[in-house]
Design a protein around this motif. Structure first.
Motif, PDB file in Angstrom:
ATOM      1  N   ILE A 165      12.281   3.733  -8.962  1.00 49.30           N
ATOM      2  CA  ILE A 165      12.371   2.262  -9.001  1.00 49.30           C
ATOM      3  C   ILE A 165      11.949   1.692  -7.653  1.00 49.30           C
ATOM      4  CG2 ILE A 165      13.954   0.287  -9.192  1.00 49.30           C
ATOM      5  CD1 ILE A 165      15.571   1.981 -11.212  1.00 49.30           C
ATOM      6  N   VAL A 166      12.427   2.298  -6.580  1.00 47.86           N
ATOM      7  CA  VAL A 166      12.055   1.844  -5.232  1.00 47.86           C
ATOM      8  C   VAL A 166      10.602   2.211  -4.942  1.00 47.86           C
ATOM      9  CG1 VAL A 166      12.561   2.022  -2.763  1.00 47.86           C
ATOM     10  CG2 VAL A 166      14.435   2.032  -4.424  1.00 47.86           C
ATOM     11  N   ASN A 167      10.208   3.419  -5.295  1.00 48.22           N
ATOM     12  CA  ASN A 167       8.819   3.844  -5.058  1.00 48.22           C
ATOM     13  C   ASN A 167       7.822   2.875  -5.687  1.00 48.22           C
ATOM     14  OD1 ASN A 167       9.543   6.138  -3.644  1.00 48.22           O
ATOM     15  ND2 ASN A 167       9.292   7.506  -5.375  1.00 48.22           N
ATOM     16  N   ALA A 168       8.151   2.356  -6.850  1.00 48.08           N
ATOM     17  CA  ALA A 168       7.232   1.461  -7.555  1.00 48.08           C
ATOM     18  C   ALA A 168       7.050   0.132  -6.844  1.00 48.08           C
ATOM     19  CB  ALA A 168       7.737   1.224  -8.978  1.00 48.08           C
ATOM     20  N   ALA A 169       7.989  -0.266  -5.997  1.00 50.51           N
ATOM     21  CA  ALA A 169       7.875  -1.528  -5.265  1.00 50.51           C
ATOM     22  C   ALA A 169       6.976  -1.398  -4.034  1.00 50.51           C
ATOM     23  CB  ALA A 169       9.261  -2.014  -4.841  1.00 50.51           C
ATOM     24  N   VAL A 170       6.765  -0.189  -3.569  1.00 54.80           N
ATOM     25  CA  VAL A 170       6.020   0.012  -2.323  1.00 54.80           C
ATOM     26  C   VAL A 170       4.541  -0.372  -2.433  1.00 54.80           C
ATOM     27  CG1 VAL A 170       5.313   1.725  -0.606  1.00 54.80           C
ATOM     28  CG2 VAL A 170       7.679   1.676  -1.423  1.00 54.80           C
ATOM     29  N   PRO A 171       3.785   0.101  -3.434  1.00 59.08           N
ATOM     30  CA  PRO A 171       2.364  -0.272  -3.476  1.00 59.08           C
ATOM     31  C   PRO A 171       2.106  -1.787  -3.552  1.00 59.08           C
ATOM     32  CG  PRO A 171       2.737   1.643  -4.849  1.00 59.08           C
ATOM     33  CD  PRO A 171       4.096   1.124  -4.454  1.00 59.08           C
ATOM     34  N   PRO A 172       2.838  -2.560  -4.377  1.00 60.44           N
ATOM     35  CA  PRO A 172       2.609  -4.013  -4.342  1.00 60.44           C
ATOM     36  C   PRO A 172       2.977  -4.618  -2.976  1.00 60.44           C
ATOM     37  CG  PRO A 172       3.785  -3.433  -6.343  1.00 60.44           C
ATOM     38  CD  PRO A 172       3.740  -2.202  -5.477  1.00 60.44           C
ATOM     39  N   ALA A 173       4.026  -4.094  -2.346  1.00 63.97           N
ATOM     40  CA  ALA A 173       4.413  -4.594  -1.021  1.00 63.97           C
ATOM     41  C   ALA A 173       3.321  -4.287   0.003  1.00 63.97           C
ATOM     42  CB  ALA A 173       5.749  -3.979  -0.588  1.00 63.97           C
ATOM     43  N   VAL A 174       2.743  -3.104  -0.069  1.00 64.40           N
ATOM     44  CA  VAL A 174       1.642  -2.751   0.832  1.00 64.40           C
ATOM     45  C   VAL A 174       0.434  -3.647   0.558  1.00 64.40           C
ATOM     46  CG1 VAL A 174      -0.025  -0.927   1.410  1.00 64.40           C
ATOM     47  CG2 VAL A 174       2.411  -0.384   1.217  1.00 64.40           C
ATOM     48  N   ALA A 175       0.168  -3.924  -0.715  1.00 66.99           N
ATOM     49  CA  ALA A 175      -0.953  -4.810  -1.061  1.00 66.99           C
ATOM     50  C   ALA A 175      -0.762  -6.184  -0.426  1.00 66.99           C
ATOM     51  CB  ALA A 175      -1.084  -4.936  -2.583  1.00 66.99           C
ATOM     52  N   VAL A 176       0.458  -6.694  -0.458  1.00 66.48           N
ATOM     53  CA  VAL A 176       0.745  -7.990   0.174  1.00 66.48           C
ATOM     54  C   VAL A 176       0.536  -7.887   1.680  1.00 66.48           C
ATOM     55  CG1 VAL A 176       2.554  -9.700   0.658  1.00 66.48           C
ATOM     56  CG2 VAL A 176       2.328  -8.753  -1.648  1.00 66.48           C
ATOM     57  N   ALA A 177       1.021  -6.805   2.272  1.00 72.78           N
ATOM     58  CA  ALA A 177       0.931  -6.637   3.724  1.00 72.78           C
ATOM     59  C   ALA A 177      -0.514  -6.549   4.216  1.00 72.78           C
ATOM     60  CB  ALA A 177       1.712  -5.400   4.159  1.00 72.78           C
ATOM     61  N   VAL A 178      -1.390  -5.900   3.440  1.00 72.24           N
ATOM     62  CA  VAL A 178      -2.778  -5.739   3.888  1.00 72.24           C
ATOM     63  C   VAL A 178      -3.691  -6.868   3.420  1.00 72.24           C
ATOM     64  CG1 VAL A 178      -2.548  -3.222   4.014  1.00 72.24           C
ATOM     65  CG2 VAL A 178      -3.543  -4.280   1.977  1.00 72.24           C
ATOM     66  N   SER A 179      -3.188  -7.764   2.603  1.00 73.01           N
ATOM     67  CA  SER A 179      -4.043  -8.824   2.050  1.00 73.01           C
ATOM     68  C   SER A 179      -4.729  -9.693   3.107  1.00 73.01           C
ATOM     69  CB  SER A 179      -3.251  -9.695   1.066  1.00 73.01           C
ATOM     70  OG  SER A 179      -2.224 -10.404   1.727  1.00 73.01           O
ATOM     71  N   PRO A 180      -4.099  -9.980   4.259  1.00 70.87           N
ATOM     72  CA  PRO A 180      -4.836 -10.749   5.272  1.00 70.87           C
ATOM     73  C   PRO A 180      -6.063 -10.002   5.797  1.00 70.87           C
ATOM     74  CG  PRO A 180      -2.491 -10.785   5.761  1.00 70.87           C
ATOM     75  CD  PRO A 180      -2.698  -9.790   4.656  1.00 70.87           C
ATOM     76  N   LEU A 181      -5.968  -8.669   5.842  1.00 71.73           N
ATOM     77  CA  LEU A 181      -7.109  -7.875   6.301  1.00 71.73           C
ATOM     78  C   LEU A 181      -8.269  -7.957   5.318  1.00 71.73           C
ATOM     79  CD1 LEU A 181      -5.170  -4.677   7.449  1.00 71.73           C
ATOM     80  CD2 LEU A 181      -5.987  -6.579   8.879  1.00 71.73           C
ATOM     81  N   LEU A 182      -7.954  -8.276   4.072  1.00 66.65           N
ATOM     82  CA  LEU A 182      -8.978  -8.417   3.038  1.00 66.65           C
ATOM     83  C   LEU A 182      -9.481  -9.851   2.933  1.00 66.65           C
ATOM     84  CD1 LEU A 182      -7.225  -6.256   0.298  1.00 66.65           C
ATOM     85  CD2 LEU A 182      -9.056  -5.551   1.855  1.00 66.65           C
ATOM     86  N   GLY A 183      -8.931 -10.729   3.771  1.00 68.37           N
ATOM     87  CA  GLY A 183      -9.342 -12.130   3.767  1.00 68.37           C
ATOM     88  C   GLY A 183      -8.807 -12.926   2.589  1.00 68.37           C
ATOM     89  N   LEU A 184      -7.713 -12.469   1.997  1.00 65.01           N
ATOM     90  CA  LEU A 184      -7.162 -13.154   0.827  1.00 65.01           C
ATOM     91  C   LEU A 184      -6.219 -14.285   1.228  1.00 65.01           C
ATOM     92  CD1 LEU A 184      -6.346 -10.073  -1.436  1.00 65.01           C
ATOM     93  CD2 LEU A 184      -8.315 -11.618  -1.588  1.00 65.01           C
TER      94      LEU A 184
END
Length: 166
Positions: free
Chosen positions: A89-108
């Motif tokens: 349950i916790v593991n599944a939250a990590v990839p979306p959280a990482v996506a949010v964290a790196v989104s500025p690097l993608l210019g989003l």
């Protein structure tokens, strides 16, 4: 214990239901947070992770005191096993959280960030379901079927996102 028995036992212990559930939970958190307007990315990352931990704890509690206590006495081994079993349950939250964290690097912008995190959560949901089916020894057709059902559920979440924000 022979190899077949150990493999069967390992498969029985490797329940990825929590991963599928956690991915759906993460997608729901993203939708709820994304519909509220502007918010800091750090806040969404923390919301995803904290929600995953809280629901993990709730599932551990339910397993230990709802099901297990009636069937066997609690000891440290049982508690740790339940904690491990529910950790996806916790593991599944990590990839979306990482996506949010790196989104500025993608210019989003924030809207793009929400869509990226939602897409990652849905992909995780499908991935967890496929892993569960494969681990259980399901046929290729069953693996494809569970992937399709979970993709459909994920797309329903996306439709809900569209309806809520438009």
């Amino acid at each position: 214990m022979d190899l077949v028995a150990r493999t069967t036992e390992r498969r029985a212990r490797s329940d990825y239901t929590g991963g599928v559930y956690g991915s759906m939970l993460a997608a729901s958190v993203v939708i709820g947070a994304g519909g509220l307007g502007s918010f800091p990315r750090l806040q969404l990352v923390l919301l995803l992770l904290v929600t995953g931990v809280v629901f993990w704890f709730a599932h551990v509690h339910a397993q230990l005191f709802g099901t297990r206590l009636a069937q066997q006495p609690l000891d440290r081994r049982v508690v740790w096993q339940v904690c491990r079993d529910e950790w996806p349950i916790v593991n599944a939250a990590v990839p979306p959280a990482v996506a949010v964290a790196v989104s500025p690097l993608l210019g989003l912008d924030l809207a793009g960030t929400v869509w990226l995190a939602l897409s990652v959560a849905v992909a995780g949901q499908v991935g967890w379901s496929v892993a569960a089916a494969r681990r259980a020894g399901a046929s290729a057709g069953m693996v494809a079927g569970t992937a399709a059902v979970n993709l459909l559920l994920g797309l329903l979440i996306v439709v809900f996102k569209i309806l809520v924000t438009h």
